[in-house]
Design a protein around this motif. Structure first.
Motif, PDB file in Angstrom:
ATOM      1  N   ALA A 101      38.854  45.804  40.140  1.00 25.15           N
ATOM      2  CA  ALA A 101      37.569  46.156  39.467  1.00 25.15           C
ATOM      3  C   ALA A 101      38.210  47.116  38.356  1.00 25.15           C
ATOM      4  O   ALA A 101      39.367  47.399  38.186  1.00 25.15           O
ATOM      5  CB  ALA A 101      36.774  46.957  40.538  1.00 25.15           C
ATOM      6  N   ARG A 102      37.285  47.332  37.447  1.00 20.83           N
ATOM      7  CA  ARG A 102      37.519  48.545  36.384  1.00 20.83           C
ATOM      8  C   ARG A 102      37.920  49.714  37.013  1.00 20.83           C
ATOM      9  O   ARG A 102      37.816  50.213  37.955  1.00 20.83           O
ATOM     10  CB  ARG A 102      36.318  48.585  35.435  1.00 20.83           C
ATOM     11  CG  ARG A 102      36.018  47.478  34.838  1.00 20.83           C
ATOM     12  CD  ARG A 102      34.500  47.711  34.152  1.00 20.83           C
ATOM     13  NE  ARG A 102      34.033  46.558  33.561  1.00 20.83           N
ATOM     14  CZ  ARG A 102      32.980  45.916  34.175  1.00 20.83           C
ATOM     15  NH1 ARG A 102      32.655  46.410  35.632  1.00 20.83           N
ATOM     16  NH2 ARG A 102      32.564  44.745  33.837  1.00 20.83           N
ATOM     17  N   PRO A 103      38.910  50.584  36.216  1.00 11.81           N
ATOM     18  CA  PRO A 103      39.509  51.761  36.783  1.00 11.81           C
ATOM     19  C   PRO A 103      38.085  52.867  37.206  1.00 11.81           C
ATOM     20  O   PRO A 103      37.240  52.839  36.467  1.00 11.81           O
ATOM     21  CB  PRO A 103      40.090  52.330  35.794  1.00 11.81           C
ATOM     22  CG  PRO A 103      40.719  51.334  35.084  1.00 11.81           C
ATOM     23  CD  PRO A 103      39.465  50.186  35.175  1.00 11.81           C
ATOM     24  N   GLY A 104      38.171  53.298  38.070  1.00 15.31           N
ATOM     25  CA  GLY A 104      37.183  54.263  38.696  1.00 15.31           C
ATOM     26  C   GLY A 104      36.328  53.712  39.587  1.00 15.31           C
ATOM     27  O   GLY A 104      35.356  54.587  40.201  1.00 15.31           O
ATOM     28  N   THR A 105      36.143  52.269  39.727  1.00  8.85           N
ATOM     29  CA  THR A 105      35.232  51.612  40.494  1.00  8.85           C
ATOM     30  C   THR A 105      35.795  51.755  41.927  1.00  8.85           C
ATOM     31  O   THR A 105      36.718  51.581  42.377  1.00  8.85           O
ATOM     32  CB  THR A 105      35.085  50.121  40.214  1.00  8.85           C
ATOM     33  OG1 THR A 105      34.574  50.075  38.747  1.00  8.85           O
ATOM     34  CG2 THR A 105      33.998  49.464  41.055  1.00  8.85           C
ATOM     35  N   ASP A 151      36.515  43.112  29.614  1.00 10.43           N
ATOM     36  CA  ASP A 151      35.987  42.531  28.025  1.00 10.43           C
ATOM     37  C   ASP A 151      34.512  42.421  28.227  1.00 10.43           C
ATOM     38  O   ASP A 151      33.861  41.347  27.726  1.00 10.43           O
ATOM     39  CB  ASP A 151      36.788  41.363  28.026  1.00 10.43           C
ATOM     40  CG  ASP A 151      36.352  40.759  26.520  1.00 10.43           C
ATOM     41  OD1 ASP A 151      36.253  41.664  25.618  1.00 10.43           O
ATOM     42  OD2 ASP A 151      36.179  39.329  26.333  1.00 10.43           O
ATOM     43  N   GLY A 152      33.709  43.301  29.061  1.00 11.72           N
ATOM     44  CA  GLY A 152      32.146  43.188  28.794  1.00 11.72           C
ATOM     45  C   GLY A 152      31.636  42.319  30.000  1.00 11.72           C
ATOM     46  O   GLY A 152      30.371  42.122  29.735  1.00 11.72           O
ATOM     47  N   SER A 153      32.432  41.909  30.930  1.00 11.39           N
ATOM     48  CA  SER A 153      31.902  41.309  31.913  1.00 11.39           C
ATOM     49  C   SER A 153      30.779  41.919  32.823  1.00 11.39           C
ATOM     50  O   SER A 153      30.547  43.102  33.041  1.00 11.39           O
ATOM     51  CB  SER A 153      32.988  40.637  32.964  1.00 11.39           C
ATOM     52  OG  SER A 153      32.336  39.996  34.263  1.00 11.39           O
ATOM     53  N   GLN A 154      29.813  41.158  33.100  1.00 13.43           N
ATOM     54  CA  GLN A 154      28.542  41.395  34.215  1.00 13.43           C
ATOM     55  C   GLN A 154      29.012  41.949  35.384  1.00 13.43           C
ATOM     56  O   GLN A 154      28.346  42.630  36.080  1.00 13.43           O
ATOM     57  CB  GLN A 154      27.389  40.453  34.039  1.00 13.43           C
ATOM     58  CG  GLN A 154      26.959  40.547  32.598  1.00 13.43           C
ATOM     59  CD  GLN A 154      25.494  39.712  32.741  1.00 13.43           C
ATOM     60  OE1 GLN A 154      25.421  38.769  33.346  1.00 13.43           O
ATOM     61  NE2 GLN A 154      24.947  39.734  31.658  1.00 13.43           N
ATOM     62  N   ALA A 155      30.050  41.353  35.808  1.00 10.75           N
ATOM     63  CA  ALA A 155      30.637  41.460  37.241  1.00 10.75           C
ATOM     64  C   ALA A 155      31.126  43.099  37.337  1.00 10.75           C
ATOM     65  O   ALA A 155      31.873  43.546  36.198  1.00 10.75           O
ATOM     66  CB  ALA A 155      31.810  40.525  37.458  1.00 10.75           C
ATOM     67  N   ASP A 156      30.839  43.556  38.635  1.00 11.87           N
ATOM     68  CA  ASP A 156      31.650  44.654  38.872  1.00 11.87           C
ATOM     69  C   ASP A 156      33.258  44.552  39.516  1.00 11.87           C
ATOM     70  O   ASP A 156      33.822  45.513  39.268  1.00 11.87           O
ATOM     71  CB  ASP A 156      30.891  45.307  39.960  1.00 11.87           C
ATOM     72  CG  ASP A 156      29.234  45.508  39.750  1.00 11.87           C
ATOM     73  OD1 ASP A 156      29.110  46.020  38.652  1.00 11.87           O
ATOM     74  OD2 ASP A 156      28.672  45.069  40.327  1.00 11.87           O
ATOM     75  N   ALA A 157      33.558  43.168  40.002  1.00  6.51           N
ATOM     76  CA  ALA A 157      34.779  43.332  40.416  1.00  6.51           C
ATOM     77  C   ALA A 157      35.390  41.610  40.492  1.00  6.51           C
ATOM     78  O   ALA A 157      34.345  40.898  39.948  1.00  6.51           O
ATOM     79  CB  ALA A 157      34.680  43.587  41.994  1.00  6.51           C
TER      80      ALA A 157
END
Length: 319
Positions: A101-105, A151-157
């Motif tokens: 996931a994005r950092p911090g998730t 890159d702006g994905s609606q997914a969280d992971a």
């Protein structure tokens, strides 16, 4: 412009499902002939095969089967519909997955997961157990799914191959999330060549066969073409032809090489039986396990029977 050799104008690149880091790329890395040649990353199976048909690539590496979900339907349907292709080799890749996931998730933040459908199916039990209310967004590849998070994905992971965090600034939420630790995906190298790989004694022959009509016993009649010649089937899957309900084609992997008399005789039987038989190739098995069969199906038995019949037809005196 396609990658070609200027002196011969022949393609020299190999296509694979990209981007870099996919399991397909790992399979292509097993091909000695591809070492040192340009590799073309593509978005899907259709694009990979189009590269081969158009002459942009020597061959394409595509996934055809996995040990959890069975055959990859997109690949099977593409091979049935694109003429002139041959499988020249198969390769096995052990498969494991991580969740990133994005950092911090955190894991508790994950509501939507991006993943290739095949990978998603192989991690489904873990996801249902760990994230029972999650949603799924399909991706063209697991590497692309991971990259899209930045890159702006609606997914969280995203489900991705191990080592993805070495290439992208992502948080590793969980490792080994696959439902089966022994999962393996089978890949095939597809080209336009008509030259058959040499018989090794540990070979596989791939076919696509249509039933002549939807009637009782039709499938049994098709299978008898193999069983009466002592040919074992390691894969048998049905796919709808699409022109009418009840019309199916069968994707078949038969143990043996077309140069084996028993396999060649089975193909002759199929050709008499079916209106459409697509020969996809005979090639060495990835596991190199020799094919076992009883001695009554040795090549010499078939050759002697043909010689006997030839003698009857030519009125040769019997011994």
């Amino acid at each position: 412009m396609p990658d070609t050799d200027a002196s011969s104008s022949t393609p020299k690149s190999y296509s694979f499902l990209g981007p870099s880091g996919t399991f397909t790329e790992s399979a292509l890395a097993q091909v000695p002939e591809a070492a040192g040649k340009p590799w073309r990353a593509v978005n899907n199976v259709g694009e990979a095969l189009a590269d081969v048909v158009a002459g942009r690539s020597i061959a394409a590496m595509i996934a055809i089967e996995n040990s959890i979900e069975g055959g990859v339907s997109a690949t099977q349907d593409a091979l049935a519909s694109v003429p002139g292709l041959r499988i020249v080799g198969e390769y096995l890749v052990p498969v494991s997955f991580v969740l990133v996931a994005r950092p911090g998730t955190t894991l508790a933040d994950v509501k939507v997961v991006n993943a290739h459908p095949v990978a998603y199916a192989q991690c489904h039990a873990w996801l249902e157990r760990t994230l029972p209310e999650h949603g799924h967004i399909p991706a063209t590849s697991n590497v692309a799914a991971a990259a899209s998070l930045l890159d702006g994905s609606q997914a969280d992971a995203a489900i991705a191959p191990p080592g993805i965090v070495e290439h992208h600034d992502l948080e590793l939420l969980a490792e080994n999330i696959g439902d089966n630790p022994n999962a393996v995906t089978r890949f095939v190298l597809v080209s336009r060549t008509r030259e058959l790989p040499a018989r090794t004694g540990a070979d596989k022959t791939s076919l696509i066969v249509e039933l002549p009509e939807d009637r009782s016993g039709a499938l049994l009649e098709m299978l008898e073409q193999f069983s009466t010649r002592g040919v074992n089937l390691s894969l048998l899957e049905s796919r709808p032809i699409g022109d009418a309900l009840g019309r199916y084609r069968f994707v078949i992997d038969a143990d043996g090489h077309i140069h084996d008399e028993r396999v060649a005789d089975a193909l002759l039987g199929l050709r008499r039986f079916s209106p459409q038989v697509v020969f996809l190739g005979s090639y060495p098995r990835a596991d190199k396990q020799p094919i076992e069969f009883t001695s009554r199906y040795d090549d010499e038995i078939f050759i002697e029977a043909r010689d006997w019949l030839r003698g009857l037809l030519s009125a040769e005196p019997s011994e």
